[in-house]
Motif scaffolding. Sequence first.
Motif, mmCIF file in Angstrom:
data_model
loop_
_atom_site.group_PDB
_atom_site.id
_atom_site.type_symbol
_atom_site.label_atom_id
_atom_site.label_comp_id
_atom_site.label_asym_id
_atom_site.label_seq_id
_atom_site.Cartn_x
_atom_site.Cartn_y
_atom_site.Cartn_z
ATOM 1 N N GLY A 262 -117.732 53.454 10.771
ATOM 2 C CA GLY A 262 -117.399 53.793 9.395
ATOM 3 C C GLY A 262 -116.054 54.481 9.275
ATOM 4 N N PHE A 263 -115.688 54.798 8.046
ATOM 5 C CA PHE A 263 -114.406 55.445 7.767
ATOM 6 C C PHE A 263 -114.587 56.956 7.737
ATOM 7 N N HIS A 264 -113.629 57.651 8.322
ATOM 8 C CA HIS A 264 -113.626 59.106 8.349
ATOM 9 C C HIS A 264 -112.256 59.580 7.888
ATOM 10 N N TYR A 265 -112.244 60.613 7.044
ATOM 11 C CA TYR A 265 -111.015 61.134 6.460
ATOM 12 C C TYR A 265 -110.842 62.586 6.910
ATOM 13 N N LEU A 266 -109.709 62.851 7.556
ATOM 14 C CA LEU A 266 -109.443 64.197 8.066
ATOM 15 C C LEU A 266 -108.253 64.820 7.363
ATOM 16 N N ARG A 267 -108.433 66.050 6.914
ATOM 17 C CA ARG A 267 -107.315 66.841 6.402
ATOM 18 C C ARG A 267 -106.543 67.394 7.591
ATOM 19 N N PRO A 268 -105.296 67.820 7.394
ATOM 20 C CA PRO A 268 -104.533 68.408 8.495
ATOM 21 C C PRO A 268 -105.318 69.539 9.171
ATOM 22 N N GLY A 269 -105.356 69.484 10.507
ATOM 23 C CA GLY A 269 -106.072 70.479 11.294
ATOM 24 C C GLY A 269 -107.519 70.116 11.596
ATOM 25 N N GLU A 270 -108.090 69.151 10.883
ATOM 26 C CA GLU A 270 -109.481 68.765 11.116
ATOM 27 C C GLU A 270 -109.587 67.800 12.295
ATOM 28 N N THR A 271 -110.803 67.744 12.859
ATOM 29 C CA THR A 271 -111.077 66.860 13.980
ATOM 30 C C THR A 271 -112.308 66.004 13.700
ATOM 31 N N TYR A 272 -112.393 64.893 14.417
ATOM 32 C CA TYR A 272 -113.557 64.002 14.373
ATOM 33 C C TYR A 272 -113.787 63.510 15.793
ATOM 34 N N GLU A 273 -115.044 63.442 16.196
ATOM 35 C CA GLU A 273 -115.353 62.937 17.526
ATOM 36 C C GLU A 273 -116.661 62.167 17.510
ATOM 37 N N PHE A 274 -116.806 61.284 18.494
ATOM 38 C CA PHE A 274 -118.067 60.593 18.705
ATOM 39 C C PHE A 274 -118.296 60.455 20.204
ATOM 40 N N SER A 275 -119.565 60.330 20.590
ATOM 41 C CA SER A 275 -119.896 60.253 22.009
ATOM 42 C C SER A 275 -120.888 59.126 22.252
ATOM 43 N N PHE A 276 -120.978 58.687 23.515
ATOM 44 C CA PHE A 276 -121.746 57.489 23.862
ATOM 45 C C PHE A 276 -121.841 57.386 25.375
ATOM 46 N N HIS A 277 -122.707 56.513 25.850
ATOM 47 C CA HIS A 277 -122.782 56.163 27.266
ATOM 48 C C HIS A 277 -122.117 54.810 27.468
ATOM 49 N N ASP A 278 -121.457 54.646 28.617
ATOM 50 C CA ASP A 278 -120.876 53.346 28.967
ATOM 51 C C ASP A 278 -121.972 52.308 29.147
ATOM 52 N N ASN B 201 -116.529 64.059 39.240
ATOM 53 C CA ASN B 201 -115.992 65.098 38.362
ATOM 54 C C ASN B 201 -116.816 65.321 37.097
ATOM 55 N N ALA B 202 -117.923 64.636 36.942
ATOM 56 C CA ALA B 202 -118.713 64.773 35.723
ATOM 57 C C ALA B 202 -120.185 64.973 36.067
ATOM 58 N N LYS B 203 -120.903 65.536 35.129
ATOM 59 C CA LYS B 203 -122.343 65.688 35.295
ATOM 60 C C LYS B 203 -122.995 64.324 35.144
ATOM 61 N N TRP B 204 -124.017 64.094 35.931
ATOM 62 C CA TRP B 204 -124.750 62.842 35.863
ATOM 63 C C TRP B 204 -125.286 62.628 34.445
ATOM 64 N N ASN B 205 -125.039 61.474 33.895
ATOM 65 C CA ASN B 205 -125.525 61.045 32.590
ATOM 66 C C ASN B 205 -124.854 61.760 31.414
ATOM 67 N N GLU B 206 -123.749 62.486 31.653
ATOM 68 C CA GLU B 206 -123.006 63.116 30.565
ATOM 69 C C GLU B 206 -122.338 62.029 29.720
ATOM 70 N N LYS B 207 -122.414 62.153 28.417
ATOM 71 C CA LYS B 207 -121.819 61.154 27.530
ATOM 72 C C LYS B 207 -120.292 61.211 27.582
ATOM 73 N N ASN B 208 -119.670 60.056 27.380
ATOM 74 C CA ASN B 208 -118.224 59.963 27.193
ATOM 75 C C ASN B 208 -117.934 60.306 25.741
ATOM 76 N N SER B 209 -116.694 60.668 25.438
ATOM 77 C CA SER B 209 -116.379 61.010 24.047
ATOM 78 C C SER B 209 -114.940 60.658 23.699
ATOM 79 N N VAL B 210 -114.742 60.408 22.416
ATOM 80 C CA VAL B 210 -113.423 60.137 21.850
ATOM 81 C C VAL B 210 -113.208 61.175 20.753
ATOM 82 N N HIS B 211 -112.049 61.837 20.790
ATOM 83 C CA HIS B 211 -111.734 62.919 19.862
ATOM 84 C C HIS B 211 -110.440 62.592 19.120
#
Length: 132
Positions: free
Chosen positions: A52-68, A19-29
């Motif tokens: 590190g620390f991330h601060y989100l106001r209401p409605g904002e998003t933060y994500e990071f991606s990586f390979h297993d 179900n995924a493209k080969w070598n596509e990074k995983n992500s957390v949102h």
Amino acid sequence: MNRPSCFLLTIGLCIGLSNAKWNEKNSVHFKNSLGRNNILKINCISNDDDLGFHYLRPGETYEFSFHDSVIKTEFFCDLWQGPNFKFHAGFTGYEGGGLIVHYGKKNFWDAREDGIYFTHGQKMPKLEYTWK
């Protein structure tokens, strides 16, 4: 004897990747769906990285991606909110790697007043953790 077992292992990995493209990074949102003026504080760490620390106001998003990793990939995340960040939730934000390496896996976390909701994106988010 080694060839059939290797072939079966390859088939098993291909099924896991279908179900995924080969070598596509995983992500957390993360999304801050808290009330007005309620800042969400996030910190995620793995065995290799402190994001590190991330601060989100209401409605904002933060994500990071990586390979297993072929050994194990795990990110433990702490979230705080409320006056002086007195409400806390700590949980495993992502777990993968090992015998089954994921590609393109997405974990969506939505911080709301009553707790932290989770989905992979295909279904409605479900309450997973409450604030302590």
